[in-house]
Write an enzyme that holds these catalytic residues in place. Sequence first.
Site, PDB file in Angstrom:
ATOM      1  N   GLU A  91      -7.335  -2.555  -2.349  1.00  0.00           N
ATOM      2  CA  GLU A  91      -6.813  -1.694  -1.423  1.00  0.00           C
ATOM      3  C   GLU A  91      -6.140  -0.485  -2.168  1.00  0.00           C
ATOM      4  O   GLU A  91      -6.119   0.532  -1.786  1.00  0.00           O
ATOM      5  CB  GLU A  91      -6.046  -2.474  -0.374  1.00  0.00           C
ATOM      6  CG  GLU A  91      -6.902  -3.271   0.356  1.00  0.00           C
ATOM      7  CD  GLU A  91      -5.814  -4.114   1.513  1.00  0.00           C
ATOM      8  OE1 GLU A  91      -4.775  -3.354   1.969  1.00  0.00           O
ATOM      9  OE2 GLU A  91      -6.171  -4.993   2.258  1.00  0.00           O
ATOM     10  N   ASP A 103     -10.114   0.166  14.513  1.00  0.00           N
ATOM     11  CA  ASP A 103     -10.862   0.125  13.513  1.00  0.00           C
ATOM     12  C   ASP A 103     -12.158   0.466  13.620  1.00  0.00           C
ATOM     13  O   ASP A 103     -13.285  -0.033  12.887  1.00  0.00           O
ATOM     14  CB  ASP A 103     -10.803  -1.384  12.848  1.00  0.00           C
ATOM     15  CG  ASP A 103      -9.265  -1.936  12.700  1.00  0.00           C
ATOM     16  OD1 ASP A 103      -8.575  -1.211  12.319  1.00  0.00           O
ATOM     17  OD2 ASP A 103      -9.092  -3.234  12.942  1.00  0.00           O
ATOM     18  N   MET A 127       1.157  -2.009  12.692  1.00  0.00           N
ATOM     19  CA  MET A 127       0.651  -3.239  13.534  1.00  0.00           C
ATOM     20  C   MET A 127       0.755  -2.736  14.983  1.00  0.00           C
ATOM     21  O   MET A 127       0.556  -3.529  15.734  1.00  0.00           O
ATOM     22  CB  MET A 127       1.429  -4.515  13.390  1.00  0.00           C
ATOM     23  CG  MET A 127       1.434  -5.046  11.918  1.00  0.00           C
ATOM     24  SD  MET A 127      -0.320  -5.428  11.408  1.00  0.00           S
ATOM     25  CE  MET A 127      -0.737  -6.967  12.489  1.00  0.00           C
ATOM     26  N   ASN A 157       0.794  -1.304  -0.005  1.00  0.00           N
ATOM     27  CA  ASN A 157       0.003   0.072   0.178  1.00  0.00           C
ATOM     28  C   ASN A 157       0.771   1.155  -0.010  1.00  0.00           C
ATOM     29  O   ASN A 157       0.504   2.065  -0.611  1.00  0.00           O
ATOM     30  CB  ASN A 157      -0.949  -0.123   1.297  1.00  0.00           C
ATOM     31  CG  ASN A 157      -2.252  -0.771   0.924  1.00  0.00           C
ATOM     32  OD1 ASN A 157      -2.898  -0.567   0.184  1.00  0.00           O
ATOM     33  ND2 ASN A 157      -2.351  -1.961   1.847  1.00  0.00           N
ATOM     34  N   ASN A 208      -6.654   5.019   8.051  1.00  0.00           N
ATOM     35  CA  ASN A 208      -6.165   3.603   7.927  1.00  0.00           C
ATOM     36  C   ASN A 208      -6.770   2.863   6.941  1.00  0.00           C
ATOM     37  O   ASN A 208      -7.946   3.154   6.607  1.00  0.00           O
ATOM     38  CB  ASN A 208      -6.348   2.885   9.446  1.00  0.00           C
ATOM     39  CG  ASN A 208      -5.755   1.425   9.471  1.00  0.00           C
ATOM     40  OD1 ASN A 208      -4.846   1.276   9.117  1.00  0.00           O
ATOM     41  ND2 ASN A 208      -6.633   0.617   9.870  1.00  0.00           N
ATOM     42  N   HIS A 218      -8.151  -0.964   6.138  1.00  0.00           N
ATOM     43  CA  HIS A 218      -8.482  -2.423   6.479  1.00  0.00           C
ATOM     44  C   HIS A 218      -9.181  -3.475   5.742  1.00  0.00           C
ATOM     45  O   HIS A 218      -9.931  -3.267   5.018  1.00  0.00           O
ATOM     46  CB  HIS A 218      -9.309  -2.167   7.915  1.00  0.00           C
ATOM     47  CG  HIS A 218      -9.673  -3.291   8.652  1.00  0.00           C
ATOM     48  ND1 HIS A 218      -8.452  -3.901   9.742  1.00  0.00           N
ATOM     49  CD2 HIS A 218     -10.784  -4.260   8.602  1.00  0.00           C
ATOM     50  CE1 HIS A 218      -9.192  -4.888  10.361  1.00  0.00           C
ATOM     51  NE2 HIS A 218     -10.341  -5.348   9.578  1.00  0.00           N
TER      52      HIS A 218
HETATM   53  C1  GRF Z   1      -3.142  -4.908   3.963  1.00  0.00           C
HETATM   54  O1  GRF Z   1      -4.082  -5.603   3.762  1.00  0.00           O
HETATM   55  C2  GRF Z   1      -3.921  -3.724   5.089  1.00  0.00           C
HETATM   56  O2  GRF Z   1      -5.266  -3.675   4.678  1.00  0.00           O
HETATM   57  C3  GRF Z   1      -3.717  -4.359   6.463  1.00  0.00           C
HETATM   58  O3  GRF Z   1      -2.438  -4.560   6.283  1.00  0.00           O
HETATM   59  C4  GRF Z   1      -1.950  -5.171   5.091  1.00  0.00           C
HETATM   60  C5  GRF Z   1      -0.725  -4.222   4.533  1.00  0.00           C
HETATM   61  O4  GRF Z   1      -0.182  -4.632   3.538  1.00  0.00           O
HETATM   62  N1  GRF Z   1      -3.789  -3.205   7.123  1.00  0.00           N
HETATM   63  P1  GRF Z   1       0.905  -3.942   2.692  1.00  0.00           P
HETATM   64  O5  GRF Z   1       2.112  -4.105   3.955  1.00  0.00           O
HETATM   65  O6  GRF Z   1       0.418  -2.554   2.630  1.00  0.00           O
HETATM   66  O7  GRF Z   1       1.247  -4.821   1.614  1.00  0.00           O
END
Ligand code: GRF
Length: 193
Positions: free
Chosen positions: A179, A150, A95, A22, A112, A114
């Site tokens: 995403e 969340d 995290m 992301n 954020n 999710h």
């Molecule tokens: C994604 O699935 C996001 O929705 C969740 O953690 C994951 C992160 O993936 N919060 P990345 O590190 O962006 O590949």
Amino acid sequence: MVLSTGTNRIRTAVFISGKGSNLKSLIKFSKTNKSPISVELIVSNNSKAKGLNYAKIYKIKKKVLSFKNKNFSENKLLSILKINKIEMICLAGFMKILSNNFIKKFRGKILNIHPSLLPKYRGLNTYERALKNKEKYSGCTVHFVNSKLDSGKIVLQKKVKISKNETGTSLAKKILIEEHKLYPKAIIKVVNF
Ligand code: GRF
């Protein structure tokens, strides 16, 4: 969203803990004409996060803070964000849970992403839980961050159909593709609020 940008792009920090796909999509978006943001800083609690490589690739500042002592790390981070004139924060696979005190300082300016259709399946293992409940659809949500996990105001969601032989892995893959498109759209939406 009230931001002191004038004609400049909104100075944004992206917080990660893992692979950072992301993050990569947000950096790519930030380089397009339609982007209201520029990614100025990458923050991670994990020095081994693969996503940190994007700092080098795209020449973006990075900062790793352990968060072992949350109060200490957050205070340090707040001063780093100030020095870098950061106006908006995008959590992308970060995290750690940010404290109320930290969130207050950036109220309404932390987003954020999710991997579920919130309010369903807050927290972890969203894919497995959706499959176990025989859901027909899952998806992803971009939301504002508040003090509850969340639970902040939803900005945008994208539904994904769960197919017959779906596994956690295949569903995660499908959702992740969405995403990468949803986060930029959500940013455009909040900036135009
Ligand atoms: C994604 O699935 C996001 O929705 C969740 O953690 C994951 C992160 O993936 N919060 P990345 O590190 O962006 O590949």
